[in-house]
Design an enzyme around this catalytic site. Sequence first.
Site, short mmCIF file in Angstrom:
data_model
loop_
_atom_site.label_atom_id
_atom_site.label_comp_id
_atom_site.label_asym_id
_atom_site.label_seq_id
_atom_site.Cartn_x
_atom_site.Cartn_y
_atom_site.Cartn_z
N ASP A 27 0.82 -1.21 0.00
CA ASP A 27 0.00 0.00 0.00
C ASP A 27 0.86 1.26 0.00
O ASP A 27 0.37 2.34 -0.30
CB ASP A 27 -0.93 -0.01 1.23
CG ASP A 27 -1.95 1.12 1.19
OD1 ASP A 27 -2.55 1.34 0.13
OD2 ASP A 27 -2.15 1.78 2.23
N SER A 68 -6.45 5.70 0.02
CA SER A 68 -6.76 4.42 -0.62
C SER A 68 -8.24 4.11 -0.44
O SER A 68 -8.79 4.28 0.64
CB SER A 68 -5.92 3.30 0.00
OG SER A 68 -4.54 3.56 -0.12
N GLN A 91 -5.26 -1.31 -7.11
CA GLN A 91 -5.84 -0.39 -6.14
C GLN A 91 -6.49 0.79 -6.85
O GLN A 91 -6.03 1.21 -7.92
CB GLN A 91 -4.75 0.15 -5.19
CG GLN A 91 -5.28 1.05 -4.08
CD GLN A 91 -4.17 1.52 -3.15
OE1 GLN A 91 -3.61 2.58 -3.34
NE2 GLN A 91 -3.85 0.71 -2.14
#
Length: 286
Positions: free
Chosen positions: A203, A227, A277
Site C-alpha cells: 500500500d 486508498s 488499487q
Amino acid sequence: MNQVVGNLIDLLKLERVSENQFIGRSQDIGYPKLFGGQVVGQGLSAAAQTVEGRFPHSLHCYFLRPGDTIHPIEYDVEIVRDGGSFSVRRVTASQAGKSILVMTVSFHIVEVGLDHHETMPNVPGPESFQSELSLYRKHADEIPDKVRALFTAERPIEYRIVENHNPFRPRPGIAKRHMWIRSVAALPDDELVHQSMLAYTTDYGFIETALTPHGISIGNPHLNIASLDHSIWFHRPFRLDDWLLYVAESPSTSASRGFVRGQIFNRKGELVASTAQEGLLRYLPE
C-alpha cells in the site's frame, strides 16, 4: 533482529481473544490516520490464523473509514467456506464500534500444475540506487514541519526507486514506477510473516503512481489522497528479506480517482505477486 522489523512482526501477529476474533494495536507513525497497509496486513494475519494447511492466494478489501492511531482495532473473521481445495474468510476491521475495512481472503492447498509468468522488466539492480529514506533526509528542509519526522524516521522496509528524483519537486512523466523493496533485516522462515508484511508494504507509494503524469507531489497542500480499495494475488512463494522488484503503473485517473496495478518479481525474474488499487486523488488548487 532489527527493532523496527521486530516491531512490525509483533504488530501483525495480533492478540487472539476468541476463536474468530482478534485485537490489533494501532501503529503511530507520526500521522493521525492509520496507514492502510497496516490494516490490510493485520486483516490477512487474522484470517490466516483461522485456516490450517492452506495458504492465501488472493485478498480483496475496501477501506470504509479512516482509522486512527488511538484506538485498538478489532478483527472479526467469518468462516464463509471450507471446501476440498479452497477456504474463504471474510474479515471486518472495526474501531470504536465502526467498521473501517472489509476484506475477503481466499486460501488454497499447495498444488502442482501449469506454470508461466510475464517477463520481469530489464532495469538496473537495487545496488544502483539510493534508498528513498536517504532522499527524504537529503531534502528534509522541503518537507512540511508536521510530517518531517514521519518521512525521515527509520522504517522496516527499504525502498529504492528506479525513477530517482526529488519527491517534493516532481516532474511530469509516464505513469509507471519501479521500486526495489525488501525488509531491512532477516525475517523468520514463516510464509505468513512474509505475506502479511508484503501486504503491509504494497500500500505504500502505490497510488502515488497515478500522480506522476501530473507532476504533483504527495505533499501538495491542495491534494487529498486516500486508498479506497486494495487487492493482492500471491502467485509463488517469496522472501521479503531478499530484494523484490515492485512495478507499478496507472492506466487511468478520472473523476478524482486514480487506478493503479502492480507486479512484484523476485531477483530470479519470477512473478511472485500482483496488486491493484483505486484511490481518491482529489486535487483542488487555488
